[in-house]
Design a protein around this motif. Structure first.
Motif, short mmCIF file in Angstrom:
data_model
loop_
_atom_site.label_atom_id
_atom_site.label_comp_id
_atom_site.label_asym_id
_atom_site.label_seq_id
_atom_site.Cartn_x
_atom_site.Cartn_y
_atom_site.Cartn_z
N GLU A 49 0.95 -1.28 0.09
CA GLU A 49 0.08 0.09 -0.10
C GLU A 49 0.87 1.12 0.00
OE1 GLU A 49 -2.53 -0.35 3.21
OE2 GLU A 49 -3.67 -2.24 2.44
N SER A 50 1.89 1.40 0.78
CA SER A 50 2.70 2.57 0.66
C SER A 50 3.57 2.67 -0.60
CB SER A 50 3.80 2.18 1.78
OG SER A 50 3.38 2.17 3.14
N LYS A 53 1.15 4.03 -3.32
CA LYS A 53 0.95 5.51 -2.92
C LYS A 53 2.31 6.40 -3.26
CE LYS A 53 -2.41 4.88 0.67
NZ LYS A 53 -2.54 4.85 2.18
N GLU A 55 4.85 6.25 -1.55
CA GLU A 55 5.47 6.50 -0.01
C GLU A 55 6.60 5.51 0.41
OE1 GLU A 55 1.85 6.50 2.50
OE2 GLU A 55 1.17 8.21 1.64
N GLN A 57 9.28 5.97 1.23
CA GLN A 57 10.25 6.49 2.45
C GLN A 57 9.75 6.32 3.70
OE1 GLN A 57 13.55 7.13 2.27
NE2 GLN A 57 13.48 6.78 0.03
N SER A 58 8.32 5.84 3.78
CA SER A 58 7.45 5.62 4.80
C SER A 58 8.00 4.57 5.71
CB SER A 58 6.14 5.21 4.75
OG SER A 58 6.06 3.74 4.15
N SER A 59 7.90 4.92 7.23
CA SER A 59 8.35 4.09 8.26
C SER A 59 7.92 2.27 7.84
CB SER A 59 8.14 4.47 9.46
OG SER A 59 6.75 4.05 9.62
N THR A 60 6.82 2.30 7.33
CA THR A 60 6.47 0.98 7.31
C THR A 60 7.22 0.25 5.84
OG1 THR A 60 4.12 1.54 7.85
CG2 THR A 60 4.28 -0.69 6.59
N PHE A 61 7.20 0.94 4.87
CA PHE A 61 8.00 0.55 3.75
C PHE A 61 9.61 0.23 4.14
CE2 PHE A 61 10.14 0.28 -0.23
CZ PHE A 61 9.29 -0.52 -0.89
N ARG A 62 10.09 1.15 4.95
CA ARG A 62 11.43 1.04 5.46
C ARG A 62 11.67 -0.37 6.22
NH1 ARG A 62 13.13 6.72 7.52
NH2 ARG A 62 11.10 6.10 8.63
N HIS A 63 10.81 -0.39 7.18
CA HIS A 63 10.69 -1.70 8.06
C HIS A 63 10.52 -2.89 7.31
CE1 HIS A 63 10.38 -3.93 11.71
NE2 HIS A 63 9.36 -4.70 11.35
#
Length: 102
Positions: A49-50, A53, A55, A57-63
């Motif tokens: 989903e990130s 969108k 995203e 660089q979102s924390s979810t995608f980075r994690h």
């Protein structure tokens, strides 16, 4: 023996987490023993989903990326320590797939 939950059977992998091990019995370069780390489906969905969108660089995608990359390297290292030859399977559709030999 390292303490990971190991699952066998690639056809039932959708609801599992941990190490998935399966054998492709093909006699050509596609065959062999393979290992892949399966992340919790909720984290995988959130990362998709990130990405959709934009995203990344979102924390979810980075994690998600951190776990994927580190578990890949960790599995290769653990398999090597156990006496197996493990390396990238060179699969464009599954870049973190590990081929195990020996």
């Amino acid at each position: 023996m390292a303490g990971f939950t190991v699952h066998q059977g690639v056809n039932q992998a959708s609801a599992t987490v941990g190490a998935l091990v399966w054998v492709d019995p093909a006699d050509d370069s596609r065959g062999g023993v393979f290992v892949q780390w399966l992340i919790n489906p909720s984290l995988s969905r959130a990362a998709v989903e990130s990405a959709q969108k934009g995203e990344i660089q979102s924390s979810t995608f980075r994690h998600f990326s951190f776990v994927t990359e580190h578990m890949y390297a960790t599995l290769i290292a653990i398999l090597g320590s156990a006496g197996f030859q493990a390396d990238a399977a060179d699969d464009d559709m599954s870049p973190y797939l590990i081929r195990v030999e020996g």
